[in-house]
Design an enzyme around this catalytic site. Structure first.
Site: not given
Length: 512
Positions: A117, A168
């Site tokens: 990611s 994140h």
């Protein structure tokens, strides 16, 4: 609400491009004023089909056929965004590739070469591919300008929203720069000190994953000093954590010229990581916290005050977590939460803006879990056939399986509507035999930085002294995120210098 951008103009960039012809970029009439970039983390075609079967008993995106003759089977749209324009998108990281014929000629091809990611988010936010684990920095340690920063430099507002921790990888790709995605404390500090107008997500140090207050706070990611600065207002944010406060923002109770930081009272995810057996969707008691749709409406209400426009990235982050866990029940919960957020964004555009000025994108950063039809693979992962998923409305589809606990290198769906859509269509780079024409995950950022929002005032939001809000000890260059062209020139010259041996340059040594 107008954001005062702090424009950096580093001497080295000026000297390198001095005398070069100005690029022939122009602010085209169909350039979006607002960009709403919605990312279902890990949400591939199989995830959409899986949820649609649960909701209606059929799906528009199923696959059926023998090797070499795989086709998409017809179906009706279930989600609002399925009636948008649709392309596919490649997701591989720096050094990777995608072979569409190989992807459908072997069940195991997409198991290798997948992005994480951080690299995917960086490509989507900056237009530059990087190695896995890297957030917003080049191989030489430079902080690369992202589209949030370009929005701010253009006088627009910007924000990030997520159903997982705000620090994140995916939200951080649009709000921070760090050589290591796991440096959460540094990343959180940079986001808190940023010029964003909205940040919303999980990551509360005082609560666990089931919305239960801890006896002792966990400051291992968000530091105590940063958390207290949010709560007491000294960091410059209007702090929100109660469900009712998020709902007030969604209902339009927004103060002008205020920055909002929403921290839901959960540790890692709004719902996915809560206690329970997850035997069926919603079978376990839900956390009494806000949802992604409410966050979306609130964030858009805040950002929509800026008369110059805005950029926002909104992530359904825990879809990826269910894919890693092969959690079939909570997969449906998380996809439905994301879909509701998309519907909220569509409603906001139609009520408060228009498709002539706003671009709405619905996509994924990669696929997670290889969710597909049952009994697709034989021994060793090869053989058999590609199967369609099937099932009945309201029942977890029986005709499915998970073939991975990790990310895959599949193309992912890319739905889009509104201003700039024709420009996106013009950037097709290849054709997948099943999923059709595709773009790359760098495409939209390049359009944003080089075509749509290019020109006077574009920069990284740093002040003229070269200072920045980078965390102490970070390897990121403190004064230069760089305009897209100057950054590319610098990186190219640095690579040439190193390759020819004219200059000895080590990663992280360049400081502009």
């Amino acid at each position: 609400m107008r954001i005062n951008a702090r424009i950096a103009a580093p001497l080295v960039a000026t000297s390198l491009v001095a005398g070069m012809a100005a690029p022939a970029y122009a602010q085209e009439s169909n350039a979006p004023k607002n960009i709403i970039y919605m990312v279902g983390d890990g949400m591939g075609y199989g995830h959409i089909a899986y949820n649609n079967i649960y909701e209606t008993g059929q799906s528009k995106y199923t696959v059926d056929g023998e090797f070499g003759a795989v086709t998409e089977q017809p179906g009706e749209s279930v989600q609002t965004f399925e009636d948008f324009n649709r392309l596919s998108m490649t997701t591989f990281p720096n050094g990777g590739s995608y072979d569409p014929e190989a992807a459908w000629g072997s069940h195991t091809y997409v198991d290798e070469g997948a992005t994480d990611s951080a690299a995917a988010g960086t490509a989507m936010a900056t237009g530059m591919k990087v190695q896995n684990g890297t957030l917003g920095v080049s191989a030489y340690g430079h902080a690369m300008e992202n589209t949030s920063e370009r929005a701010i430099a253009q006088g627009k507002a910007a924000g990030v929203v997520s159903s997982v921790q705000f620090f994140h990888a995916t939200p951080a790709a649009w709000s921070a720069h760090n050589k290591n995605r796991n440096n959460y404390t540094e990343i959180a500090n940079e986001i808190i000190k940023s010029d964003l107008s909205v940040v919303m997500g999980a990551g509360h140090p005082e609560y666990d994953d089931s919305n239960v207050k801890r006896d002792t706070p966990d400051y291992s990611a968000l530091s105590q000093a940063d958390f207290e600065s949010l709560k007491n207002g000294s960091a410059g944010w209007q702090y929100v954590e109660a469900k009712e406060s998020f709902e007030a923002l969604a209902n339009g109770d927004v103060e002008a010229d205020k920055k909002y930081f929403g921290l839901a009272p959960v540790s890692t995810t709004l719902q996915q990581a809560r206690a329970g057996a997850a035997e069926a969707p919603y079978s376990d008691p839900r956390n009494d916290v806000t949802d992604l749709a409410t966050m979306t409406k609130g964030a858009l209400n805040v950002l929509g005050q800026d008369e110059d426009g805005f950029h926002v990235m909104i992530e359904g982050g825990a879809i990826d977590w269910t894919g890693h866990a092969n959690d079939s029940a909570r997969e449906i919960e998380e996809v439905q939460d994301f879909n509701a957020a998309v519907d909220a964004a569509v409603a906001w555009v139609e009520e408060n803006s228009s498709w002539d000025e706003t671009l709405l994108i619905v996509t994924a950063d990669h696929e997670t879990g290889y969710l597909s039809g049952a009994e697709e693979r034989g021994e060793g992962g090869e053989g058999v056939r590609f199967n369609a998923m099937n099932g009945e409305k309201g029942i977890i589809p029986e005709g499915h399986d998970w073939y991975s606990g990790d990310h895959t290198n599949q193309v992912v769906p890319f739905f889009f509507k509104g201003a700039g859509s024709e420009d996106i269509k013009a950037k097709v780079t290849g054709t997948d035999p099943v999923r059709g024409d595709y773009i790359d995950n760098t495409t939209v950022a390049k359009l944003t930085l080089e075509d749509w929002w290019f020109g006077e005032g574009s920069g990284n939001g740093g002040d003229s002294t070269g200072s920045s809000s980078q965390p102490e000890g970070s390897s990121v260059s403190s004064g230069f995120a760089g305009a897209g062209i100057a950054a590319a020139v610098i990186e190219a010259l640095a690579a040439i210098a190193q390759a020819t041996g004219l200059v000895k340059i080590l990663p992280g040594d360049l400081r502009f």
